[in-house]
Write a protein that holds these residues in place. Structure first.
Motif, PDB file in Angstrom:
ATOM      1  N   ILE A  78       0.776  -1.576  -0.164  1.00  0.00           N
ATOM      2  CA  ILE A  78      -0.041  -0.084  -0.108  1.00  0.00           C
ATOM      3  C   ILE A  78       0.877   0.988   0.089  1.00  0.00           C
ATOM      4  O   ILE A  78       1.933   1.113   0.783  1.00  0.00           O
ATOM      5  CB  ILE A  78      -1.064   0.198   0.938  1.00  0.00           C
ATOM      6  CG1 ILE A  78      -1.742   1.122   0.968  1.00  0.00           C
ATOM      7  CG2 ILE A  78      -0.119   0.107   2.771  1.00  0.00           C
ATOM      8  CD1 ILE A  78      -3.148   1.247   2.360  1.00  0.00           C
ATOM      9  N   LEU A  79       0.445   2.085  -1.167  1.00  0.00           N
ATOM     10  CA  LEU A  79       0.551   3.749  -0.705  1.00  0.00           C
ATOM     11  C   LEU A  79       0.145   3.911  -0.064  1.00  0.00           C
ATOM     12  O   LEU A  79      -1.295   4.328  -0.412  1.00  0.00           O
ATOM     13  CB  LEU A  79       1.297   3.970  -2.015  1.00  0.00           C
ATOM     14  CG  LEU A  79       2.126   5.517  -2.103  1.00  0.00           C
ATOM     15  CD1 LEU A  79       3.665   5.252  -2.192  1.00  0.00           C
ATOM     16  CD2 LEU A  79       2.028   6.048  -3.923  1.00  0.00           C
ATOM     17  N   TRP A  93       2.249  11.648  -9.371  1.00  0.00           N
ATOM     18  CA  TRP A  93       2.509  10.678 -10.358  1.00  0.00           C
ATOM     19  C   TRP A  93       2.870   9.040  -9.638  1.00  0.00           C
ATOM     20  O   TRP A  93       2.806   9.012 -10.136  1.00  0.00           O
ATOM     21  CB  TRP A  93       3.644  11.140 -11.333  1.00  0.00           C
ATOM     22  CG  TRP A  93       4.582  10.338 -12.044  1.00  0.00           C
ATOM     23  CD1 TRP A  93       4.122  10.462 -13.588  1.00  0.00           C
ATOM     24  CD2 TRP A  93       5.172   8.751 -11.411  1.00  0.00           C
ATOM     25  NE1 TRP A  93       4.666   8.566 -13.770  1.00  0.00           N
ATOM     26  CE2 TRP A  93       5.122   8.209 -13.102  1.00  0.00           C
ATOM     27  CE3 TRP A  93       6.063   8.357 -10.420  1.00  0.00           C
ATOM     28  CZ2 TRP A  93       6.298   7.675 -12.978  1.00  0.00           C
ATOM     29  CZ3 TRP A  93       6.777   7.495 -10.904  1.00  0.00           C
ATOM     30  CH2 TRP A  93       7.381   6.509 -12.102  1.00  0.00           C
ATOM     31  N   THR A  94       3.897   9.498  -8.342  1.00  0.00           N
ATOM     32  CA  THR A  94       3.877   7.888  -7.558  1.00  0.00           C
ATOM     33  C   THR A  94       1.863   7.105  -7.280  1.00  0.00           C
ATOM     34  O   THR A  94       2.029   6.200  -7.288  1.00  0.00           O
ATOM     35  CB  THR A  94       4.576   8.592  -6.398  1.00  0.00           C
ATOM     36  OG1 THR A  94       5.370   9.293  -6.622  1.00  0.00           O
ATOM     37  CG2 THR A  94       4.873   7.174  -5.662  1.00  0.00           C
ATOM     38  N   ALA A  95       1.229   7.992  -6.898  1.00  0.00           N
ATOM     39  CA  ALA A  95       0.086   7.673  -6.616  1.00  0.00           C
ATOM     40  C   ALA A  95      -0.400   6.868  -8.127  1.00  0.00           C
ATOM     41  O   ALA A  95      -1.139   5.587  -7.606  1.00  0.00           O
ATOM     42  CB  ALA A  95      -1.104   8.354  -6.042  1.00  0.00           C
ATOM     43  N   GLU A  96      -0.586   7.523  -8.996  1.00  0.00           N
ATOM     44  CA  GLU A  96      -1.327   7.112 -10.401  1.00  0.00           C
ATOM     45  C   GLU A  96       0.043   5.346 -10.998  1.00  0.00           C
ATOM     46  O   GLU A  96      -0.724   4.732 -11.119  1.00  0.00           O
ATOM     47  CB  GLU A  96      -0.542   8.245 -11.634  1.00  0.00           C
ATOM     48  CG  GLU A  96      -2.009   9.276 -11.305  1.00  0.00           C
ATOM     49  CD  GLU A  96      -1.705  10.249 -12.316  1.00  0.00           C
ATOM     50  OE1 GLU A  96      -2.741  10.969 -12.466  1.00  0.00           O
ATOM     51  OE2 GLU A  96      -0.443  10.405 -12.415  1.00  0.00           O
ATOM     52  N   ARG A  97       0.738   5.417 -10.900  1.00  0.00           N
ATOM     53  CA  ARG A  97       1.960   4.758 -11.464  1.00  0.00           C
ATOM     54  C   ARG A  97       1.779   3.504  -9.971  1.00  0.00           C
ATOM     55  O   ARG A  97       1.650   2.350 -10.463  1.00  0.00           O
ATOM     56  CB  ARG A  97       3.440   5.100 -10.782  1.00  0.00           C
ATOM     57  CG  ARG A  97       4.022   3.989 -11.415  1.00  0.00           C
ATOM     58  CD  ARG A  97       4.303   3.536 -12.965  1.00  0.00           C
ATOM     59  NE  ARG A  97       5.404   2.872 -12.608  1.00  0.00           N
ATOM     60  CZ  ARG A  97       5.628   1.273 -13.304  1.00  0.00           C
ATOM     61  NH1 ARG A  97       4.616   1.224 -14.058  1.00  0.00           N
ATOM     62  NH2 ARG A  97       5.736   0.469 -13.814  1.00  0.00           N
ATOM     63  N   THR A  98       1.996   3.846  -8.891  1.00  0.00           N
ATOM     64  CA  THR A  98       1.502   2.754  -7.562  1.00  0.00           C
ATOM     65  C   THR A  98       0.181   2.521  -8.475  1.00  0.00           C
ATOM     66  O   THR A  98      -0.472   0.710  -7.900  1.00  0.00           O
ATOM     67  CB  THR A  98       1.541   3.483  -5.931  1.00  0.00           C
ATOM     68  OG1 THR A  98       2.795   3.698  -6.176  1.00  0.00           O
ATOM     69  CG2 THR A  98       0.500   1.995  -5.205  1.00  0.00           C
ATOM     70  N   LYS A  99      -0.528   2.723  -8.456  1.00  0.00           N
ATOM     71  CA  LYS A  99      -2.366   2.260  -8.551  1.00  0.00           C
ATOM     72  C   LYS A  99      -2.022   1.299  -9.790  1.00  0.00           C
ATOM     73  O   LYS A  99      -3.028   0.389 -10.225  1.00  0.00           O
ATOM     74  CB  LYS A  99      -2.581   3.602  -8.891  1.00  0.00           C
ATOM     75  CG  LYS A  99      -4.763   2.979  -9.186  1.00  0.00           C
ATOM     76  CD  LYS A  99      -5.593   3.718  -9.184  1.00  0.00           C
ATOM     77  CE  LYS A  99      -7.134   3.702  -8.692  1.00  0.00           C
ATOM     78  NZ  LYS A  99      -8.114   4.814  -9.079  1.00  0.00           N
ATOM     79  N   CYS A 103      -1.302  -2.130  -7.193  1.00  0.00           N
ATOM     80  CA  CYS A 103      -1.504  -1.376  -5.344  1.00  0.00           C
ATOM     81  C   CYS A 103      -2.603  -0.767  -5.170  1.00  0.00           C
ATOM     82  O   CYS A 103      -2.676   0.615  -5.239  1.00  0.00           O
ATOM     83  CB  CYS A 103       0.031  -0.908  -5.154  1.00  0.00           C
ATOM     84  SG  CYS A 103       1.164  -2.686  -5.607  1.00  0.00           S
ATOM     85  N   SER A 104      -3.337  -0.791  -3.495  1.00  0.00           N
ATOM     86  CA  SER A 104      -3.772   0.276  -3.202  1.00  0.00           C
ATOM     87  C   SER A 104      -3.456   1.523  -2.783  1.00  0.00           C
ATOM     88  O   SER A 104      -1.531   1.664  -2.314  1.00  0.00           O
ATOM     89  CB  SER A 104      -4.511  -0.019  -1.990  1.00  0.00           C
ATOM     90  OG  SER A 104      -5.009  -1.067  -1.698  1.00  0.00           O
ATOM     91  N   ALA A 120      -5.822   7.577  -6.106  1.00  0.00           N
ATOM     92  CA  ALA A 120      -6.272   7.037  -4.821  1.00  0.00           C
ATOM     93  C   ALA A 120      -7.307   5.602  -4.751  1.00  0.00           C
ATOM     94  O   ALA A 120      -8.534   6.039  -5.648  1.00  0.00           O
ATOM     95  CB  ALA A 120      -6.283   7.653  -3.445  1.00  0.00           C
ATOM     96  N   THR A 121      -7.157   4.866  -3.840  1.00  0.00           N
ATOM     97  CA  THR A 121      -8.229   3.650  -3.667  1.00  0.00           C
ATOM     98  C   THR A 121      -8.915   4.382  -2.630  1.00  0.00           C
ATOM     99  O   THR A 121     -10.367   3.963  -3.231  1.00  0.00           O
ATOM    100  CB  THR A 121      -7.562   2.319  -3.614  1.00  0.00           C
ATOM    101  OG1 THR A 121      -6.458   2.107  -2.918  1.00  0.00           O
ATOM    102  CG2 THR A 121      -7.172   2.051  -5.474  1.00  0.00           C
ATOM    103  N   ALA A 122      -7.893   5.162  -1.513  1.00  0.00           N
ATOM    104  CA  ALA A 122      -9.160   5.747  -0.767  1.00  0.00           C
ATOM    105  C   ALA A 122      -7.838   6.930  -0.465  1.00  0.00           C
ATOM    106  O   ALA A 122      -6.999   7.056  -0.562  1.00  0.00           O
ATOM    107  CB  ALA A 122      -9.234   4.613   0.490  1.00  0.00           C
TER     108      ALA A 122
END
Length: 182
Positions: A78-79, A93-99, A103-104, A120-122
């Motif tokens: 999770i990020l 950018w990091t959130a978009e890449r993580t998703k 990953c959550s 974000a997922t949440a």
């Protein structure tokens, strides 16, 4: 009224608008995660790093994005991405890449309509003032994003307390993970 009571009243106004159930849900998600990754820039980044440190004390496997020893993120991780405005380019950018990697992503922001919130997922919505002083933001006597940063710090410590109770981590266990090289 002197300054300190005014600042405390501002923080209280923000925290009163965050549901503890949301924080409990996040603590549970963090407990279930294989590893936790944290990102933020500037003072928000410092609040994020303090969160990472405390999670480490509580036994979590946690990394700060951008540090030289941070591994690649993978399924089950999770990020936690922190940006007052929700528009900080590196954080978004990091959130978009993580998703995109499956990953959550937990976004922590004042703006539930922001690019970070969209990635974000949440989202934990922290209704505090930012450095941009947008029309819908809470009024503050403090400079820049101080109110957001202070509120996030307290919210993160609240989540850590909930996390410690879920994992049955007491003071002595946490202290055993505290740095002994200082």
């Amino acid at each position: 009224m002197s300054i300190i009571p005014k600042i405390l009243k501002e923080i209280e106004m923000v925290l009163d608008q965050v549901a503890e159930e949301e924080l409990q849900h996040l603590a549970l998600e963090l407990q279930k995660a294989k590893r936790i990754f944290i990102i933020g820039e500037g003072r928000s980044g410092l609040m994020a790093k303090s969160f990472a440190m405390r999670l480490m004390h509580l036994g979590a496997t946690v990394y700060v994005v951008g540090e030289t020893i941070t591994p690649s993120i993978a399924e089950g991780d999770i990020l936690v991405a922190v940006s007052g405005s929700g528009t900080t380019k590196s954080v978004v950018w990091t959130a978009e890449r993580t998703k995109s990697l499956g990953c959550s992503v937990l976004g922590v922001t004042t703006n539930p309509e922001s690019a970070l919130a969209a990635a974000a997922t949440a989202v934990i919505h922290v209704p505090a003032a930012t450095k941009y002083r947008r029309e819908n933001e809470l009024q503050t006597i403090q400079p820049l994003g101080s109110l957001f940063d202070q509120s996030v710090h307290i919210l993160f410590d609240t989540i850590c307390l909930m996390f410690s109770k879920l994992n049955e981590v007491d003071h002595n266990a946490a202290f055993g993970r505290h740095s002994n090289l200082e």
